[in-house]
Design a protein around this motif. Structure first.
Motif, short mmCIF file in Angstrom:
data_model
loop_
_atom_site.label_atom_id
_atom_site.label_comp_id
_atom_site.label_asym_id
_atom_site.label_seq_id
_atom_site.Cartn_x
_atom_site.Cartn_y
_atom_site.Cartn_z
N ALA A 1 28.72 43.29 17.93
CA ALA A 1 27.61 42.34 17.89
C ALA A 1 28.13 40.92 17.73
N GLU A 2 29.14 40.74 16.89
CA GLU A 2 29.73 39.41 16.71
C GLU A 2 30.41 38.93 17.99
N PHE A 3 31.10 39.84 18.65
CA PHE A 3 31.75 39.49 19.90
C PHE A 3 30.72 39.09 20.96
N GLY A 4 29.65 39.87 21.09
CA GLY A 4 28.61 39.53 22.05
C GLY A 4 27.97 38.19 21.76
N ALA A 5 27.73 37.91 20.48
CA ALA A 5 27.15 36.63 20.08
C ALA A 5 28.07 35.47 20.43
N ALA A 6 29.38 35.69 20.29
CA ALA A 6 30.35 34.64 20.64
C ALA A 6 30.33 34.35 22.13
N CYS A 7 30.17 35.40 22.95
CA CYS A 7 30.06 35.20 24.40
C CYS A 7 28.84 34.32 24.72
N LYS A 8 27.71 34.66 24.12
CA LYS A 8 26.47 33.93 24.40
C LYS A 8 26.56 32.49 23.91
N LYS A 9 27.18 32.30 22.76
CA LYS A 9 27.35 30.94 22.25
C LYS A 9 28.17 30.10 23.21
N GLY A 10 29.12 30.71 23.90
CA GLY A 10 29.94 30.00 24.87
C GLY A 10 29.28 29.81 26.22
N GLY A 11 28.09 30.42 26.41
CA GLY A 11 27.37 30.26 27.68
C GLY A 11 27.59 31.40 28.65
N LEU A 12 28.07 32.54 28.16
CA LEU A 12 28.30 33.71 29.00
C LEU A 12 27.38 34.83 28.54
N TRP A 13 26.63 35.44 29.47
CA TRP A 13 25.78 36.57 29.10
C TRP A 13 26.54 37.84 29.39
N PRO A 14 26.89 38.61 28.32
CA PRO A 14 27.73 39.79 28.51
C PRO A 14 26.91 41.06 28.66
N LEU A 15 27.56 42.10 29.17
CA LEU A 15 26.98 43.44 29.16
C LEU A 15 27.85 44.27 28.22
N VAL A 16 27.38 44.40 26.98
CA VAL A 16 28.13 45.10 25.94
C VAL A 16 27.57 46.50 25.80
N ALA A 17 28.46 47.50 25.82
CA ALA A 17 28.05 48.89 25.69
C ALA A 17 29.10 49.62 24.85
N GLY A 18 28.68 50.12 23.70
CA GLY A 18 29.63 50.80 22.84
C GLY A 18 30.74 49.86 22.41
N ASN A 19 31.97 50.27 22.60
CA ASN A 19 33.12 49.43 22.24
C ASN A 19 33.68 48.70 23.45
N ARG A 20 32.82 48.46 24.45
CA ARG A 20 33.29 47.85 25.70
C ARG A 20 32.45 46.65 26.07
N ILE A 21 33.06 45.75 26.81
CA ILE A 21 32.29 44.78 27.58
C ILE A 21 32.50 45.11 29.04
N HIS A 22 31.38 45.22 29.77
CA HIS A 22 31.43 45.48 31.19
C HIS A 22 31.32 44.14 31.92
N ILE A 23 32.19 43.89 32.85
CA ILE A 23 32.19 42.63 33.59
C ILE A 23 31.65 42.92 34.98
N ALA A 24 30.43 42.50 35.24
CA ALA A 24 29.76 42.81 36.50
C ALA A 24 28.98 41.59 36.99
N PRO A 25 29.67 40.52 37.36
CA PRO A 25 28.98 39.34 37.88
C PRO A 25 28.44 39.60 39.28
N ALA A 26 27.72 38.66 39.83
CA ALA A 26 27.28 38.77 41.22
C ALA A 26 28.49 39.00 42.12
N CYS A 27 28.31 39.82 43.14
CA CYS A 27 29.43 40.13 44.05
C CYS A 27 29.90 38.89 44.81
N ASN A 28 29.05 37.89 44.89
CA ASN A 28 29.43 36.64 45.58
C ASN A 28 29.67 35.50 44.60
N ILE A 29 30.05 35.81 43.38
CA ILE A 29 30.36 34.78 42.39
C ILE A 29 31.51 33.91 42.89
N SER A 30 31.45 32.62 42.58
CA SER A 30 32.48 31.69 43.04
C SER A 30 33.75 31.83 42.21
#
Length: 449
Positions: free
Chosen positions: A397-426
């Motif tokens: 929860a603390e890790f996810g909050a740190a991501c959001k504070k930095g301006g990144l919306w994470p997908l946190v599940a269990g003990n993982r962060i899943h990185i799944a941006p748009a397929c056409n991300i720059s």
């Protein structure tokens, strides 16, 4: 109160009074109120912008508000909003044709649903009717949806509160070398032992009772689990040996997510049924479906299929699918996803793993990755326990909050962060996201030993 604050208060008040949220204790949540979105970003009513590394729920494959897709939906709405599923309609036929062109082998018939769970429900129904058998085998580390059959097929903890134990589902262990249930020392050994375990399960359950084996082509919700080379081909061979229908769940990984139109292309494996949804419309209008092989379609050539949905092949959704597939083709989104994975995300995430003691493993393909967070690289103890909640889940929860504070919306599940941006991300946004992750991981590092 200014206009933005007034709008925020109105939205939040109505949400609290009238919206019943999924997977949540209603009084313990405080959903962010989203004011708008475009490309790889969304923002709230207070002007905070978030780089979305979750693609909503792993479905905005072409980002938010792509103008060609929104225009196609508007044009279709002006021409024909809806018509019953029993009619032949140009946009429905075209969506089916475009999807069938991209599926492997002879999966040339498309049964449309509203979403992924319904696709799973109907794929299982087809398999049972085709074989005349009741049982379905599914992996423990899996997620297949929240409807009755799909949630029983699911192997993760979300099944616990819904498991009826009467759905004819048998779970088995799939390969996962990092946390091997088979005490394997290599990927090849993990693959071999996992296939032996699966065949033992088939034999001891009685092959004559098993209609289907369903697998996520790449395990999504369980942690972006990429099967070792040879595993899917081995499952295909077992299905052929015992007359079992092979179902691949591509709901999360289809339509460019792994750098291929369908993830099964990475291993040149053709199942009997493919379940799809999410990225087929980039989530702009809900749509799912089952791609059906010639043999299974033939079962229902003169025998009615006993299933259907009021909105099957809804024309607005099909218009969105046609436009989305067109954009992906014209703009090379699938190829971009592959390059982003091999040239940017993969190397960047592995570099983070070298710097941070909390990162135990990096795994993924295309624009679909996961960092497994641990208390110790040596022991591989997860940063939080399985199915953790409350105080037990505080480090994540603390890790996810740190991501959001930095301006990144994470997908946190269990003990993982899943990185799944748009397929056409720059490339610039990939670099920005990695910088924010780098900073946020220092919070996770504080919980290592």
């Amino acid at each position: 109160m200014n206009a933005e604050a007034d709008a925020l208060a109105t939205v939040k008040d109505a949400d609290r009074k009238h919206v019943f949220h999924s997977w949540s204790a209603q009084e313990l949540i405080d959903p962010l109120a989203v004011a708008g979105a475009e490309g790889s970003y969304f923002w709230d009513y207070q002007g905070n912008r978030y780089l979305d590394f979750s693609s909503a729920l792993v479905y905005t494959n072409i980002g938010y508000q792509h103008p060609k897709v929104t225009a196609a939906i508007q044009e279709q709405a002006a021409r024909l909003c809806t018509v019953a599923p029993g009619f032949a309609v140009d946009v429905r036929s075209e969506a089916a044709r475009l999807i069938a062109e991209r599926t492997p082998g002879d999966l040339d018939k498309i049964f449309f649903t509203n979403a992924g769970a319904e696709a799973v429900e109907n794929a299982v129904r087809m398999a049972r009717l085709h074989t005349g058998r009741p049982k379905v085998l599914s992996a423990y580390r899996s997620y297949h949806g929240a409807t009755s059959t799909a949630i029983n097929l699911t192997g993760d903890a979300r099944r616990f509160g819904n498991d009826s134990a009467t759905a004819g589902v048998v779970h088995f262990w799939g390969p996962f070398a990092y946390r091997s249930p088979f005490y394997a020392a290599t990927e090849a050994e993990e693959c071999e032992r996992a296939l032996r375990h699966l065949e033992d399960t088939i034999v001891f359950e009685g092959p004559q009772s098993i209609a289907a084996i369903i697998l996520e082509t790449v395990g999504g919700a369980p942690g972006v689990l990429v099967h070792p080379d040879g595993y899917l081909a081995g499952v295909r061979a077992l299905c052929d040996r015992y007359g079992i229908v092979f179902v691949l769940d591509e709901i999360m990984v289809g339509f460019g997510r792994t750098g291929k139109w369908f993830a099964s292309e990475h291993w040149d494996v053709t199942p009997d049924l493919i379940c799809f949804a999410k990225g087929v419309t980039s989530g702009y209008v809900p749509l799912g479906g089952v791609a059906v092989s010639a043999a299974i379609a033939g079962t229902f050539a003169r025998r009615p299929y006993p299933g259907g949905l009021t909105y099957s092949g809804h024309v607005l959704a099909c218009a969105a699918a046609v436009a989305t597939i067109g954009v992906m083709e014209e703009e090379g989104v699938v190829e971009q996803s592959a390059r982003t994975g091999s040239e940017l995300l993969g190397p960047g995430l592995r570099a983070l793993a070298e710097r941070h003691p909390s990162v135990g493993e990096v795994r993924g393909l295309g624009t679909f990755w996961a960092l497994e967070l641990v208390r110790s690289k040596e022991t591989r103890e997860p940063l939080v326990p399985y199915n953790a909640a409350g105080a037990d889940n505080a480090p994540m929860a603390e890790f996810g909050a740190a991501c959001k504070k930095g301006g990144l919306w994470p997908l946190v599940a269990g003990n993982r962060i899943h990185i799944a941006p748009a397929c056409n991300i720059s490339p610039e946004d990939v670099a920005k996201g990695l910088r924010i992750l780098d900073e946020a991981l220092t919070v996770a590092d504080a919980h290592t030993v």
